[in-house]
Design a protein around this motif. Structure first.
Motif, PDB file in Angstrom:
ATOM      1  N   GLU A  52       0.847  -1.198   0.000  1.00  0.00           N
ATOM      2  CA  GLU A  52       0.000   0.000   0.000  1.00  0.00           C
ATOM      3  C   GLU A  52       0.882   1.248   0.000  1.00  0.00           C
ATOM      4  O   GLU A  52       1.792   1.358   0.833  1.00  0.00           O
ATOM      5  CB  GLU A  52      -0.902   0.010   1.240  1.00  0.00           C
ATOM      6  N   PRO A  53       0.615   2.211  -0.903  1.00  0.00           N
ATOM      7  CA  PRO A  53       1.442   3.422  -0.969  1.00  0.00           C
ATOM      8  C   PRO A  53       1.587   4.150   0.363  1.00  0.00           C
ATOM      9  O   PRO A  53       2.673   4.624   0.695  1.00  0.00           O
ATOM     10  CB  PRO A  53       0.716   4.293  -2.001  1.00  0.00           C
ATOM     11  N   ALA A  54       0.536   4.237   1.143  1.00  0.00           N
ATOM     12  CA  ALA A  54       0.620   4.929   2.435  1.00  0.00           C
ATOM     13  C   ALA A  54       1.581   4.219   3.382  1.00  0.00           C
ATOM     14  O   ALA A  54       2.301   4.865   4.148  1.00  0.00           O
ATOM     15  CB  ALA A  54      -0.767   5.036   3.063  1.00  0.00           C
ATOM     16  N   ALA A  55       1.619   2.906   3.329  1.00  0.00           N
ATOM     17  CA  ALA A  55       2.487   2.130   4.225  1.00  0.00           C
ATOM     18  C   ALA A  55       3.958   2.302   3.875  1.00  0.00           C
ATOM     19  O   ALA A  55       4.817   2.194   4.748  1.00  0.00           O
ATOM     20  CB  ALA A  55       2.110   0.649   4.163  1.00  0.00           C
ATOM     21  N   ARG A  56       4.259   2.578   2.636  1.00  0.00           N
ATOM     22  CA  ARG A  56       5.665   2.701   2.231  1.00  0.00           C
ATOM     23  C   ARG A  56       6.127   4.146   2.117  1.00  0.00           C
ATOM     24  O   ARG A  56       7.294   4.412   1.816  1.00  0.00           O
ATOM     25  CB  ARG A  56       5.912   1.956   0.938  1.00  0.00           C
TER      26      ARG A  56
END
Length: 196
Positions: free
Chosen positions: A180-184
């Motif tokens: 997930e983009p937010a997680a990275r």
């Protein structure tokens, strides 16, 4: 599978003839052998197991810091690599940045550049290279997530066609919790910071 240097040399000699050159002139006499030797190095990863460097893991609970369970990612930045574009057999080179969220096992940091080196030493495209690195780490380690960012300059872009001499290509491959983009986002933010 080892590169057939004799066959590569014969084909390079034929290629020189095909472009109108004389393979027996002094400057080209050794070229077929030199190219064969270079190809043996450039394509040494063909048929190699990219997960082999990840076989020796360290149990976090009984390793060098048994009371320190990683709560965040382990990241290794600026791993230099070079590969050969499978479309034009021209080089591309750059930096790989790898992060993973450890589970119960971690791997020695020296293993990650070896994975990159094996997978880069074959005819490649950058997009697949990043995916293969992420897959190898994800499959070999008990990790919760993997992130691979590649930033490379392609000679098929800098030397031919539009000749964009400073253009680089960035690709991202992610697995697990880092998909997930937010997680990275935090990890991607760290890539732009100066090291040291």
């Amino acid at each position: 599978m080892a590169v057939d240097r004799e066959r590569v040399g014969a084909l390079v000699r034929e290629l020189l003839v095909a472009i109108g050159e004389d393979p027996d002139r002094p400057g080209l006499r050794q070229t077929p052998q030199r190219v064969a030797d270079a190809f043996a190095e450039f394509y040494a990863g063909v048929g190699e197991d990219a997960t082999a460097p990840l076989a020796h893991t360290i149990a976090v609970s009984s390793g060098p810091a048994p009371h320190t369970m990683p709560s965040g990612a382990v990241m290794l930045r600026d791993i230099r690599f070079r590969s050969m574009c499978e479309h034009h057999l021209l080089p591309f080179a750059g930096r790989a940045h790898i992060a993973y969220l450890p589970g119960a096992q971690v791997v020695g940091l020296g293993a990650l550049p070896k994975v990159v080196g094996i997978l880069a030493a074959r005819p490649q495209v950058q997009e697949r290279l990043g995916e293969q690195i992420a897959d190898a780490i994800d499959q070999a380690l008990d990790c919760r997530g993997v992130l691979v960012v590649l930033d490379a300059v392609h000679e098929c872009v800098t030397m031919r066609g539009g000749t964009q001499t400073v253009a680089s290509t960035v690709t991202i491959a992610a697995r697990g919790a880092l998909a997930e983009p937010a997680a990275r986002a935090e990890l991607v933010g760290l890539l732009g910071r100066e090291s040291g």
